[in-house]
Design an enzyme around this catalytic site. Sequence first.
Site, mmCIF file in Angstrom:
data_model
loop_
_atom_site.group_PDB
_atom_site.id
_atom_site.type_symbol
_atom_site.label_atom_id
_atom_site.label_comp_id
_atom_site.label_asym_id
_atom_site.label_seq_id
_atom_site.Cartn_x
_atom_site.Cartn_y
_atom_site.Cartn_z
ATOM 1 N N GLU A 17 0.844 -1.205 0.000
ATOM 2 C CA GLU A 17 0.000 0.000 0.000
ATOM 3 C C GLU A 17 0.873 1.247 0.000
ATOM 4 O OE1 GLU A 17 -2.554 1.382 -0.676
ATOM 5 O OE2 GLU A 17 -4.347 0.733 0.369
ATOM 6 N N LYS B 117 -0.182 7.122 8.901
ATOM 7 C CA LYS B 117 -0.578 8.252 9.743
ATOM 8 C C LYS B 117 -1.106 7.717 11.070
ATOM 9 C CE LYS B 117 -2.027 11.280 5.918
ATOM 10 N NZ LYS B 117 -3.191 11.851 5.204
ATOM 11 N N ARG C 146 0.926 12.439 -9.141
ATOM 12 C CA ARG C 146 1.518 11.112 -8.903
ATOM 13 C C ARG C 146 2.939 11.032 -9.428
ATOM 14 N NH1 ARG C 146 -2.740 7.720 -7.411
ATOM 15 N NH2 ARG C 146 -4.739 8.073 -8.415
ATOM 16 N N ASP D 203 -4.197 5.394 6.420
ATOM 17 C CA ASP D 203 -4.721 6.571 7.119
ATOM 18 C C ASP D 203 -5.636 6.070 8.235
ATOM 19 O OD1 ASP D 203 -6.730 8.857 7.414
ATOM 20 O OD2 ASP D 203 -5.375 9.800 5.998
HETATM 21 P P1 5GP Z 1 -7.747 4.811 4.823
HETATM 22 O O1 5GP Z 1 -8.799 3.845 4.320
HETATM 23 O O2 5GP Z 1 -6.627 4.139 5.560
HETATM 24 O O3 5GP Z 1 -8.364 5.934 5.606
HETATM 25 O O4 5GP Z 1 -7.166 5.560 3.577
HETATM 26 C C1 5GP Z 1 -6.354 4.950 2.696
HETATM 27 C C2 5GP Z 1 -6.467 5.563 1.324
HETATM 28 O O5 5GP Z 1 -6.823 6.958 1.355
HETATM 29 C C3 5GP Z 1 -5.119 5.502 0.666
HETATM 30 O O6 5GP Z 1 -4.961 4.308 -0.058
HETATM 31 C C4 5GP Z 1 -5.133 6.737 -0.216
HETATM 32 O O7 5GP Z 1 -5.729 6.415 -1.439
HETATM 33 C C5 5GP Z 1 -6.010 7.711 0.505
HETATM 34 N N1 5GP Z 1 -5.221 8.669 1.306
HETATM 35 C C6 5GP Z 1 -5.122 8.734 2.661
HETATM 36 N N2 5GP Z 1 -4.346 9.747 3.035
HETATM 37 C C7 5GP Z 1 -3.919 10.344 1.898
HETATM 38 C C8 5GP Z 1 -3.074 11.488 1.628
HETATM 39 O O8 5GP Z 1 -2.555 12.183 2.517
HETATM 40 N N3 5GP Z 1 -2.871 11.798 0.319
HETATM 41 C C9 5GP Z 1 -3.438 11.079 -0.704
HETATM 42 N N4 5GP Z 1 -3.151 11.461 -1.939
HETATM 43 N N5 5GP Z 1 -4.229 10.004 -0.483
HETATM 44 C C10 5GP Z 1 -4.475 9.652 0.796
HETATM 45 MG MG MG Z 2 -4.403 3.843 -2.023
#
Ligand code: 5GP
Ligand code: MG
Length: 179
Positions: free
Chosen positions: A102, A134, A168, A106
Amino acid sequence: MKTVKIRDKEFSISIGEKDILKAVQKVADRINSDMDGKHPLFIAILNGSFMFASDLFKRLSIPCEISFVKLSSYVGTKTTENVKTLIGLDENIEGRHIIIIEDIVDSGHTIEDILNNLKQYSPASVKVATLLFKPNAYKKNITLDYVGIEIPNDFIVGYGLDYDGDGRNLADIYKIIEK
Ligand code: 5GP
Ligand code: MG
């Protein structure tokens, strides 16, 4: 301070390419030693992880395979019910040692969905390798086996990560400048 403008937002440099690749090397070293003799199958989650997957894979010295999948989200019977499924997983993963690649974890919702998806096919083991994490946003108890760099809760772009599709291509990682 190095800054970039992507669409309507300004970003400032956060993690340079050299430090990113140092973190990638550290993850690779650990995987090379942990997974020796296990012939793991890496499953990289598109789109965000393509650069990390590429740089990590070049640094692996053990026999291994890689496959790229996408996460689709579609709405279930209730509009609030978001079911995510993996698209493009052609390999039979039963009995295999899996490492998910991954870009960033987040809240952890996404990685949880991916793990639940994969576990129904009875792999021998599933580990998670994420370049970025994070910790202050994380809401799950799932162990993240390989974490490249822990970062604060800023929105970031670059090195595969996008803002509305753009950014990207940046070799460094940038964080949003909140105004
Ligand atoms: P989660 O499900 O853990 O909250 O988020 C994961 C997904 O959210 C990551 O695979 C990514 O696509 C997006 N994401 C989370 N934080 C960021 C960030 O700071 N920047 C970007 N571009 N995408 C993020
Ligand atoms: Mg992602």
